[in-house]
Design a protein around this motif. Structure first.
Motif, PDB file in Angstrom:
ATOM      1  N   ALA A 192      14.278   0.398  -1.108  1.00  0.00           N
ATOM      2  CA  ALA A 192      15.576   0.965  -1.461  1.00  0.00           C
ATOM      3  C   ALA A 192      15.671   1.237  -2.956  1.00  0.00           C
ATOM      4  O   ALA A 192      16.254   2.240  -3.383  1.00  0.00           O
ATOM      5  N   GLU A 193      15.086   0.364  -3.767  1.00  0.00           N
ATOM      6  CA  GLU A 193      15.139   0.539  -5.215  1.00  0.00           C
ATOM      7  C   GLU A 193      14.308   1.732  -5.679  1.00  0.00           C
ATOM      8  O   GLU A 193      14.735   2.505  -6.554  1.00  0.00           O
ATOM      9  N   GLU A 194      13.129   1.904  -5.110  1.00  0.00           N
ATOM     10  CA  GLU A 194      12.218   2.940  -5.568  1.00  0.00           C
ATOM     11  C   GLU A 194      12.404   4.275  -4.870  1.00  0.00           C
ATOM     12  O   GLU A 194      11.879   5.290  -5.320  1.00  0.00           O
ATOM     13  N   LEU A 195      13.174   4.272  -3.774  1.00  0.00           N
ATOM     14  CA  LEU A 195      13.431   5.512  -3.042  1.00  0.00           C
ATOM     15  C   LEU A 195      14.938   5.698  -2.866  1.00  0.00           C
ATOM     16  O   LEU A 195      15.458   5.707  -1.751  1.00  0.00           O
TER      17      LEU A 195
ATOM     18  N   VAL B  67       9.926  -7.630  -1.147  1.00  0.00           N
ATOM     19  CA  VAL B  67       9.153  -6.403  -0.930  1.00  0.00           C
ATOM     20  C   VAL B  67       9.981  -5.366  -0.180  1.00  0.00           C
ATOM     21  O   VAL B  67       9.983  -4.182  -0.543  1.00  0.00           O
ATOM     22  N   ALA B  68      10.704  -5.779   0.831  1.00  0.00           N
ATOM     23  CA  ALA B  68      11.548  -4.844   1.575  1.00  0.00           C
ATOM     24  C   ALA B  68      12.579  -4.205   0.661  1.00  0.00           C
ATOM     25  O   ALA B  68      12.862  -3.001   0.764  1.00  0.00           O
ATOM     26  N   GLY B  69      13.131  -4.986  -0.253  1.00  0.00           N
ATOM     27  CA  GLY B  69      14.134  -4.460  -1.165  1.00  0.00           C
ATOM     28  C   GLY B  69      13.599  -3.415  -2.125  1.00  0.00           C
ATOM     29  O   GLY B  69      14.356  -2.563  -2.604  1.00  0.00           O
ATOM     30  N   ARG B  70      12.310  -3.444  -2.402  1.00  0.00           N
ATOM     31  CA  ARG B  70      11.727  -2.470  -3.331  1.00  0.00           C
ATOM     32  C   ARG B  70      11.805  -1.051  -2.800  1.00  0.00           C
ATOM     33  O   ARG B  70      11.892  -0.099  -3.581  1.00  0.00           O
TER      34      ARG B  70
ATOM     35  N   ALA C  28       0.834  -1.206   0.000  1.00  0.00           N
ATOM     36  CA  ALA C  28       0.000   0.000   0.000  1.00  0.00           C
ATOM     37  C   ALA C  28       0.866   1.252   0.000  1.00  0.00           C
ATOM     38  O   ALA C  28       0.582   2.220  -0.719  1.00  0.00           O
ATOM     39  N   LEU C  29       1.922   1.253   0.810  1.00  0.00           N
ATOM     40  CA  LEU C  29       2.828   2.401   0.836  1.00  0.00           C
ATOM     41  C   LEU C  29       3.501   2.612  -0.519  1.00  0.00           C
ATOM     42  O   LEU C  29       3.606   3.733  -1.013  1.00  0.00           O
ATOM     43  N   LEU C  30       3.941   1.527  -1.123  1.00  0.00           N
ATOM     44  CA  LEU C  30       4.650   1.621  -2.402  1.00  0.00           C
ATOM     45  C   LEU C  30       3.741   2.081  -3.535  1.00  0.00           C
ATOM     46  O   LEU C  30       4.184   2.759  -4.472  1.00  0.00           O
ATOM     47  N   LEU C  31       2.471   1.726  -3.459  1.00  0.00           N
ATOM     48  CA  LEU C  31       1.521   2.095  -4.507  1.00  0.00           C
ATOM     49  C   LEU C  31       0.863   3.446  -4.251  1.00  0.00           C
ATOM     50  O   LEU C  31       0.172   3.966  -5.135  1.00  0.00           O
ATOM     51  N   GLY C  32       1.079   4.000  -3.068  1.00  0.00           N
ATOM     52  CA  GLY C  32       0.428   5.248  -2.700  1.00  0.00           C
ATOM     53  C   GLY C  32       1.170   6.473  -3.198  1.00  0.00           C
ATOM     54  O   GLY C  32       1.894   6.430  -4.201  1.00  0.00           O
TER      55      GLY C  32
END
Length: 313
Positions: free
Chosen positions: A285-288, A280-283, A256-260
């Motif tokens: 660092a990748e997206e932020l 999911v945790a690794g995403r 939800a946080l990643l899609l928000g």
């Protein structure tokens, strides 16, 4: 101002703090002098009822009330059975004109389990010290906040194994225009943590918190629901730090946080002590890439399917 991982061990707080409000903590002993420290007052749980009052008087007389900038209050007697003697601080307000930081209930689990520490209404304390800038409270049994307006408070934190929803609603009915940091340990239902996302709505809206820059909703059994609400919460857009650590965050809340809404403006995102999968945790660092993201302390769901927050009893 948050309590770091070094102080939280095995679902309990195992050591006293060394610094508070940017000052070194120093245990007061009769005859002590000095300034530029956070003075700690603590009495044995079997101490006579008037012992804490005498310790407070001794501190003010020895150090000089004008030299007391920060106070750390440990045990005040039978803290598992009685609220702290805040009335003594209120009565001493004119003798403590420069008090700007206060920690009430700074005890380890060996002194008193966090969910056993009793409190009462803290509104009279805030009213008595209009220059207070930092207030931290450990424990939440009986904790209340009647509606109050405080123009100077910059940091407010409540550490709890279960935070009453009534306290959050009282906070929402109060006014803290200077508040920059808000840290609430929501805890679990078993220890009185009945805060709902609806209770948090005024905080997440942010309209009455114009100065807020750090929001920490830690130690939350309902971390997934909180994360889902934060995904669209207006307050997030002006935060510098967002903290959901010590809780039961899973892949559902993380997704939800990643899609928000965008989180790239944050300086820090703390998700430590979580139940996310490694992918999911690794995403985060990748997206932020420009954000200091903490996804350390990965937890495993137990054999009965439970996810545990870090601090409960």
């Amino acid at each position: 101002m948050s309590v770091g991982a070094a102080n939280v061990r095995g679902m309990a707080i195992g050591s006293n703090i060394d610094t508070f409000a940017g000052l070194r903590v120093r245990r007061f002993r009769r005859g002590e002098r000095g300034r530029g420290v956070a003075w700690r007052i603590s009495v044995d749980y079997e101490a006579p009822e008037d012992r804490f009052a005498r310790e407070l008087d001794n501190l003010i007389d020895s150090v000089g009330g004008v030299n007391v900038e920060a106070l750390v209050i440990g045990q005040w007697g039978e803290s598992y059975d009685s609220a702290p003697p805040l009335h003594l601080l209120v009565a001493a307000r004119d003798r403590l004109p420069n008090l700007r930081a206060l920690f009430v209930g700074e005890m380890t689990y060996e002194e008193c389990e966090i969910s056993w520490i009793h409190h009462g209404d803290i509104a009279p304390l805030l009213a008595a010290f209009p220059r207070l800038e930092v207030l931290r409270i450990r424990g939440s049994e009986g904790l209340r906040l009647s509606p109050v307006r405080h123009r100077r408070l910059r940091e407010l934190a409540v550490e709890a194994g279960g935070l009453p929803g009534a306290f959050v609603r009282g906070f929402a009915d109060s006014s803290f225009p200077a508040l920059q940091e808000l840290e609430l340990w929501l805890g679990i239902a078993e220890y009185g943590g009945d805060v709902t996302v609806e209770d948090l709505a005024p905080i997440l809206g942010g309209a009455d918190l114009p100065a807020l820059r750090r929001l920490a909703l830690r130690n939350a059994e309902i971390a997934d629901q909180v994360a889902e609400a934060l995904a669209a919460a207006p307050v997030v857009a002006r935060l510098e730090e967002l903290d959901l650590s010590l809780g039961a965050l899973s892949d559902a809340g993380a997704a939800a946080l990643l899609l928000g809404q965008p989180l790239t403006h944050l300086r820090r995102l703390d998700l430590s002590h979580h139940f996310m999968s490694a992918d999911v945790a690794g995403r985060f660092a990748e997206e932020l890439p420009g954000v200091r993201v903490d996804t350390s302390d990965e937890q495993a769901i137990d054999e009965d399917g439970f996810r545990y927050v870090s601090v409960t009893e």
